[in-house]
Design an enzyme around this catalytic site. Structure first.
Site, PDB file in Angstrom:
ATOM      1  N   CYS A  15      53.041  40.307  47.850  1.00 50.27           N
ATOM      2  CA  CYS A  15      52.139  39.475  48.655  1.00 50.27           C
ATOM      3  C   CYS A  15      50.908  39.077  47.845  1.00 50.27           C
ATOM      4  O   CYS A  15      50.100  39.935  47.486  1.00 50.27           O
ATOM      5  CB  CYS A  15      51.732  40.269  49.896  1.00 50.27           C
ATOM      6  SG  CYS A  15      50.330  39.625  50.790  1.00 50.27           S
ATOM      7  N   CYS A  20      47.626  40.089  49.502  1.00 54.50           N
ATOM      8  CA  CYS A  20      47.385  41.531  49.404  1.00 54.50           C
ATOM      9  C   CYS A  20      46.733  41.867  48.066  1.00 54.50           C
ATOM     10  O   CYS A  20      45.841  42.719  47.992  1.00 54.50           O
ATOM     11  CB  CYS A  20      48.685  42.312  49.551  1.00 54.50           C
ATOM     12  SG  CYS A  20      49.462  42.104  51.155  1.00 54.50           S
TER      13      CYS A  20
END
Length: 89
Positions: free
Chosen positions: A13, A16
Site C-alpha cells: 500500500c 501506508c
C-alpha cells in the site's frame, strides 16, 4: 494499562508507506505512554475482518482494552498526537 494504537497496513500500500513514518515517530516520542503496533492485513486477514477493516491505512485506538476510535485513511504525526492526547494519563 496503557492505551494502544494499532496501525493496520499492507506492505503493498503506497499510502501506508507514507503514513508509516508518522506512526513510527509518534511511537518513538510516546514510548512508555502508549503501545503502538502494526497489523499487516495480508498476514492477518481474520483480524482485519474482525475489525471490519476494508481499506488501509487504518488506525485503531484502544483504551483499557476497549476500542475507542477508528481512523480510516492517513494522518500526520500532529493529527495522531492530537487524537491520542485524550488517552494519555
Amino acid at each position: 494499562p496503557l492505551p494502544v494504537l494499532v496501525f493496520a497496513m499492507s506492505p503493498s500500500c503506497p499510502s501506508c508507506s507514507m503514513v508509516a513514518p508518522h506512526v513510527d515517530a509518534f511511537a518513538k516520542e510516546s514510548k512508555g505512554k502508549v503501545r503502538v503496533g502494526r497489523l499487516n492485513i495480508q498476514v492477518n486477514p481474520q483480524l482485519a475482518s474482525r475489525f471490519n477493516i476494508m481499506s488501509v491505512p487504518y488506525l485503531l485506538i484502544f483504551d483499557r482494552g476497549e476500542l475507542m476510535e477508528e481512523l480510516p485513511g492517513g494522518v500526520d504525526k500532529h493529527q495522531l498526537m492530537t487524537k491520542m492526547a485524550r488517552y494519555l494519563y
